[in-house]
Design a protein around this motif. Structure first.
Motif, mmCIF file in Angstrom:
data_model
loop_
_atom_site.group_PDB
_atom_site.id
_atom_site.type_symbol
_atom_site.label_atom_id
_atom_site.label_comp_id
_atom_site.label_asym_id
_atom_site.label_seq_id
_atom_site.Cartn_x
_atom_site.Cartn_y
_atom_site.Cartn_z
ATOM 1 N N UNK A 125 0.808 -1.212 0.000
ATOM 2 C CA UNK A 125 0.000 0.000 0.000
ATOM 3 C C UNK A 125 0.848 1.272 0.000
ATOM 4 N N UNK A 126 2.139 1.165 0.323
ATOM 5 C CA UNK A 126 3.018 2.338 0.251
ATOM 6 C C UNK A 126 3.499 2.607 -1.169
ATOM 7 N N UNK A 127 3.170 1.719 -2.071
ATOM 8 C CA UNK A 127 3.438 1.856 -3.502
ATOM 9 C C UNK A 127 4.940 1.950 -3.797
ATOM 10 N N UNK A 128 5.302 2.351 -5.000
ATOM 11 C CA UNK A 128 6.707 2.332 -5.420
ATOM 12 C C UNK A 128 7.428 3.600 -5.013
ATOM 13 N N UNK A 129 8.750 3.563 -5.133
ATOM 14 C CA UNK A 129 9.559 4.706 -4.748
ATOM 15 C C UNK A 129 10.414 5.170 -5.921
ATOM 16 N N UNK A 130 10.669 6.467 -6.019
ATOM 17 C CA UNK A 130 11.491 6.996 -7.114
ATOM 18 C C UNK A 130 12.971 6.829 -6.816
ATOM 19 N N UNK A 131 13.764 6.844 -7.860
ATOM 20 C CA UNK A 131 15.213 6.807 -7.710
ATOM 21 C C UNK A 131 15.760 8.230 -7.582
ATOM 22 N N UNK A 132 17.001 8.309 -7.134
ATOM 23 C CA UNK A 132 17.671 9.605 -7.084
ATOM 24 C C UNK A 132 17.847 10.148 -8.502
ATOM 25 N N UNK A 133 17.868 11.454 -8.630
ATOM 26 C CA UNK A 133 18.090 12.049 -9.955
ATOM 27 C C UNK A 133 19.484 11.727 -10.479
ATOM 28 N N UNK A 134 20.446 11.724 -9.577
ATOM 29 C CA UNK A 134 21.814 11.371 -9.952
ATOM 30 C C UNK A 134 22.141 10.006 -9.356
ATOM 31 N N UNK A 135 22.086 8.997 -10.203
ATOM 32 C CA UNK A 135 22.327 7.640 -9.712
ATOM 33 C C UNK A 135 23.810 7.428 -9.436
#
Length: 459
Positions: free
Chosen positions: A394-404
């Motif tokens: 239910x917390x769904x997905x998370x984004x990555x950092x802009x600078x990997x």
């Protein structure tokens, strides 16, 4: 008329005296649903190729019954396609009281099936004469020898809401694609919620997977409530540590499960952290002995929180603050695991917690140690880490950092899970399944090693 009354009285007396006639009193009949098994799931026992542990729950126990009479598994091998439940094993039932304000109660049943034939199909059901489960089926793994190729599905962070990957995992389990499942922490979100009703719902949901093959687990941060009581009660992993840490062998792989949470919830006691670290030192040292590496070359660890992260969310997952499990407790740097795993030649480390998938280059102390530019995963000079926490919750997905970071080899935040096939002592194959893309393989790579053991000193 008098003769008729006498006949009726005699019949009633006979009913009262005949043994077994009153096997289920009226009050027991009214509560029969409380004795019905639910939440059935399996785990490997102490002997992976010959023991299976069956666990299930009931709301109540029948009164005045012989000990063990209500924790029964009937099982057997099919004959000519027909189910034959010719064997019986008995176990124990433990009362579990949730820590919530309503103190919800249930009974957790545990039965170990021993001396099973390797590489054999068994049918079984569990319960008692007061109520039986459906009939399920499982297949034991081949013998303890390493010359076979186990297949597993691996993931973390799957809840009872938004469990995106579950339907596909159920289908693949029924098709016999896997020998085991590894769930790398965070179940249900959260098991204790609504006086443990959410935990019950989740365990019912996974039954179509977990009742058919071993469902191996490790605790995550979402299991913390009431000193991990729901997790400890519901699962039965090998060893004597309430399923917090353990190891088992499967084909050419020695799997090591450990709790990252003992580093973060020290209010439950410092002793758990020290005991786990001492156990890890012993287990890894033994697994890394030359004679054991010759028999079982691969060492794969799994724990919930990762050492390295590709997002900005985690407060302790950057080079300034350091992760507790990587470097050890703050300031003191005690009980760090990166050096320990490097020292004993761990091949692959699997984590979850972040709601995405990330494959790292071979890494140690923030430096990449690829085998070569052309073949980074062939004879790598440091462990390979995988983060697979995108099964769905239910917390769904998370984004990555802009600078990997430079050590990030591949990433995806599609819902999905990881497959592992250990082909032999030199080749592992990993795939990442995207549920968003109807089961497409979005990442695939081989790990190839012709020699296992401690890594060369870092430069």
């Amino acid at each position: 008329m008098q003769q008729l009354h006498f006949a009726l009285l005699a019949s009633l007396l006979l009913l009262l005296l005949l043994p077994g006639i009153r096997s289920t009193p009226t009050d027991q009949k009214a509560n029969i649903v409380h004795y019905q098994p639910e939440q059935v799931h399996l785990a490997f026992g102490e002997r992976t190729d010959s023991e299976i542990v069956v666990t299930w729950s009931t709301r109540s126990l029948p009164p005045d019954q012989e000990v063990g009479a209500f924790s029964v598994v009937e099982y057997g091998q099919p004959v000519d396609g027909q189910v034959r439940l010719t064997q019986q094993a008995r176990g124990t039932a433990t009362k579990f009281v949730d820590g919530g304000h309503k103190q919800a109660t249930q009974f957790i049943h545990r039965v170990t099936l021993r001396d099973l034939k390797p590489n054999a199909t068994y049918s079984y059901h569990c319960g008692s004469d007061f109520g039986w489960s459906a009939i399920f089926q499982f297949r034991t793994v081949p013998s303890a020898a390493v010359d076979w190729s186990p297949s597993l599905a691996i993931y973390g962070d799957m809840g009872n809401e938004n469990a995106q990957s579950l339907a596909r995992l159920q289908q693949e389990t029924q098709r016999g694609m896997y020998d085991a499942i590894i769930h790398v922490g965070d179940f249900a979100y959260d098991m204790n919620t609504k006086n443990a009703r959410v935990g019950d719902e989740f365990m019912r949901q996974i039954e179509t997977v977990a009742a058919y093959l071993p469902y191996m687990v490790v605790p995550g941060n979402h299991e913390e409530k009431f000193n991990f009581s729901n997790y400890r009660a519901r699962f039965n992993m090998p060893g004597e540590t309430d399923s917090l840490w353990y190891s088992f062998n499967l084909g050419p792989v020695h799997f090591v499960s450990f709790s990252t949470e003992v580093y973060y919830f020290l209010s439950y006691g410092f002793k758990l952290l020290t005991k786990q670290f001492e156990w890890l030192e012993r287990d890894l040292a033994e697994a890394n002995l030359p004679e054991n590496r010759a028999k079982r070359p691969w060492i794969i660890t799994y724990g919930h929180r990762p050492m390295y992260c590709s997002d900005d969310k985690e407060y302790d997952c950057n080079s300034d603050l350091e992760t507790y499990i990587r470097q050890g407790l703050p300031m003191l740097k005690w009980f760090g695991l990166e050096d320990l795993f490097f020292k004993h030649g761990v091949d692959v480390e699997i984590f979850a917690h972040e709601h995405f998938y990330t494959r790292l280059w071979p890494i140690y102390n923030y430096k990449v140690y690829n085998g070569s530019a052309e073949a980074p995963y062939t004879n790598p000079k440091a462990p390979i880490q995988i983060i697979t926490g995108s099964a769905g919750c239910k917390e769904e997905r998370e984004p990555f950092s802009k600078d990997l970071p430079s050590w990030n080899a591949y990433n995806s935040n599609d819902y999905g899970y990881t497959r592992l096939k250990a082909h032999n002592g030199t080749h592992l194959h990993f795939e990442q399944v995207s549920d968003d893309q109807d089961g497409a393989i979005v990442d695939s790579f081989w790990v190839i090693k012709d020699k296992h053991g401690a890594y060369p000193a870092p430069q």
